[in-house]
Design a protein around this motif. Structure first.
Motif, PDB file in Angstrom:
ATOM      1  N   SER A  41       0.832  -1.211   0.000  1.00 26.00           N
ATOM      2  CA  SER A  41       0.000   0.000   0.000  1.00 26.00           C
ATOM      3  C   SER A  41       0.865   1.260   0.000  1.00 26.00           C
ATOM      4  CB  SER A  41      -0.952   0.015   1.201  1.00 26.00           C
ATOM      5  OG  SER A  41      -1.937  -0.975   1.062  1.00 26.00           O
ATOM      6  N   TYR A  60       0.485   9.906   9.048  1.00 26.86           N
ATOM      7  CA  TYR A  60      -0.326   8.853   8.443  1.00 26.86           C
ATOM      8  C   TYR A  60       0.295   8.342   7.152  1.00 26.86           C
ATOM      9  CZ  TYR A  60      -4.109  10.407  11.530  1.00 26.86           C
ATOM     10  OH  TYR A  60      -4.866  10.738  12.626  1.00 26.86           O
ATOM     11  N   THR A  61      -0.002   7.081   6.838  1.00 25.46           N
ATOM     12  CA  THR A  61       0.261   6.507   5.527  1.00 25.46           C
ATOM     13  C   THR A  61      -0.672   5.329   5.347  1.00 25.46           C
ATOM     14  OG1 THR A  61       2.000   5.757   4.018  1.00 25.46           O
ATOM     15  CG2 THR A  61       2.094   4.928   6.274  1.00 25.46           C
ATOM     16  N   HIS A  62      -0.969   4.964   4.099  1.00 23.17           N
ATOM     17  CA  HIS A  62      -1.949   3.908   3.841  1.00 23.17           C
ATOM     18  C   HIS A  62      -1.534   2.571   4.455  1.00 23.17           C
ATOM     19  CE1 HIS A  62      -4.037   6.659   1.325  1.00 23.17           C
ATOM     20  NE2 HIS A  62      -3.156   6.658   0.343  1.00 23.17           N
ATOM     21  N   GLN A  64      -0.595   1.757   7.318  1.00 25.01           N
ATOM     22  CA  GLN A  64      -1.093   1.511   8.672  1.00 25.01           C
ATOM     23  C   GLN A  64      -2.543   1.049   8.704  1.00 25.01           C
ATOM     24  OE1 GLN A  64      -1.971   6.132   9.962  1.00 25.01           O
ATOM     25  NE2 GLN A  64       0.114   5.384   9.901  1.00 25.01           N
ATOM     26  N   THR A  65      -3.256   1.161   7.579  1.00 23.78           N
ATOM     27  CA  THR A  65      -4.655   0.721   7.544  1.00 23.78           C
ATOM     28  C   THR A  65      -4.794  -0.754   7.179  1.00 23.78           C
ATOM     29  OG1 THR A  65      -4.979   1.297   5.204  1.00 23.78           O
ATOM     30  CG2 THR A  65      -5.328   3.047   6.828  1.00 23.78           C
ATOM     31  N   PRO A  67      -5.053  -4.651   7.637  1.00 29.73           N
ATOM     32  CA  PRO A  67      -5.538  -5.420   8.794  1.00 29.73           C
ATOM     33  C   PRO A  67      -4.398  -6.046   9.587  1.00 29.73           C
ATOM     34  CG  PRO A  67      -6.825  -5.927   6.837  1.00 29.73           C
ATOM     35  CD  PRO A  67      -5.655  -5.109   6.374  1.00 29.73           C
ATOM     36  N   ARG A  74      -0.800  -7.149   7.846  1.00 22.05           N
ATOM     37  CA  ARG A  74       0.269  -6.150   7.742  1.00 22.05           C
ATOM     38  C   ARG A  74       1.639  -6.713   8.096  1.00 22.05           C
ATOM     39  NH1 ARG A  74      -1.533  -2.085  11.266  1.00 22.05           N
ATOM     40  NH2 ARG A  74      -0.178  -2.944  12.880  1.00 22.05           N
ATOM     41  N   ILE A 207       3.013   3.576  12.212  1.00 24.29           N
ATOM     42  CA  ILE A 207       1.738   2.882  12.455  1.00 24.29           C
ATOM     43  C   ILE A 207       1.161   3.469  13.743  1.00 24.29           C
ATOM     44  CG2 ILE A 207       0.559   0.652  12.543  1.00 24.29           C
ATOM     45  CD1 ILE A 207       3.281  -0.615  11.735  1.00 24.29           C
ATOM     46  N   HIS A 208       0.785   4.740  13.705  1.00 22.71           N
ATOM     47  CA  HIS A 208       0.267   5.449  14.886  1.00 22.71           C
ATOM     48  C   HIS A 208       1.322   5.481  15.996  1.00 22.71           C
ATOM     49  CE1 HIS A 208      -3.427   5.735  12.773  1.00 22.71           C
ATOM     50  NE2 HIS A 208      -3.718   4.455  12.873  1.00 22.71           N
TER      51      HIS A 208
END
Length: 246
Positions: A41, A60-62, A64-65, A67, A74, A207-208
């Motif tokens: 991603s 943020y970056t995609h 981290q979304t 699963p 991930r 990742i947050h």
């Protein structure tokens, strides 16, 4: 799925004119470096403020979304074709809130609350209660956000009383949104770590309250996370490492 890595990299929902030039410069340096690396991603790494400056400010970056909880996708992805490792700051917002008051938080303050309120049953439920309470502007909003996790009014009150007794003055139900201030601190830590990765030639993904790097760079990441935490708080970081099960 891959998105082109291109600016803008800093966003302020409150007022796009209120953007610090040094943040734009740093996020440009980070993204220019990351363009030459590959990961799942792939897309731009951005710094986002939800409201006024110092409110929000997470990176943020995609990636981290993807699963991770119910289906561990991930952690099974790759950076530059290599297996990855994720390193987390444990109970990050609560530990930052305690440390910001000049106190030394335990390695896992959620477990301390669970010991005081065993009927909560799980650490995850404690985490939900704390994150909703720190992030809400009043008690009723926090309670409504907790109900879907089977936290009724009686349990909510027990958790509130126990937490405020154990960790006084940590910013629950704050009209100014103390949770967003903690997110800003979290974002600044991430910004520094990613810049250090550029200097070391090591791609790192946020990742947050965690980061992912190639597995061979795990020791570097752990040391960086501990060092940057200690620069911001007068106590040690609590770190958890996640690797692919073999």
């Amino acid at each position: 799925i891959e998105e082109e890595v291109k600016p803008p990299y800093v966003f302020n929902k409150y007022d796009q004119e209120i953007i610090a030039p040094d943040e734009v410069q740093d996020l440009t340096i980070i993204n220019d470096f990351m363009k030459d690396h590959s990961w799942a991603s792939k897309g731009p790494i951005t710094l986002r403020y939800k409201r006024a400056p110092m409110e929000g400010g997470r990176i943020y970056t995609h990636f981290q979304t993807l699963p991770m909880n119910k289906i561990p996708i991930r952690i099974n992805t790759l950076i530059n074709g290599n297996p990855i490792v994720e390193v987390d700051y444990k109970a990050n917002h609560l530990r930052m809130a305690i440390a910001s008051k000049g106190k030394h938080p335990p390695p896992d303050p959620y477990l301390v609350i669970l010991d005081a309120v065993p009927e909560a049953e799980t650490r995850e439920r404690i985490k939900v209660f704390v994150s909703r309470s720190i992030g809400s502007t009043n008690e009723e909003i926090a309670f409504n956000a907790c109900k879907e996790h089977r936290i009724n009014r009686e349990l909510f009150n027990k958790l509130k009383d126990a937490t405020q007794k154990i960790y006084s003055d940590i910013g629950f139900f704050n009209l100014m949104g103390f949770g967003t201030v903690l997110q800003s601190s979290e974002g600044q830590i991430a910004r520094q770590l990613l810049l250090n990765g550029v200097k070391a030639g090591i791609p790192a993904l946020p990742i947050h309250d965690a980061f992912a790097v190639e597995e061979q760079n795990c020791d570097w990441l752990v040391e960086q996370m501990k060092s940057i935490w200690n620069q911001n708080f007068a106590c040690d970081a609590a770190i958890a490492v996640t690797k692919v099960s073999k």
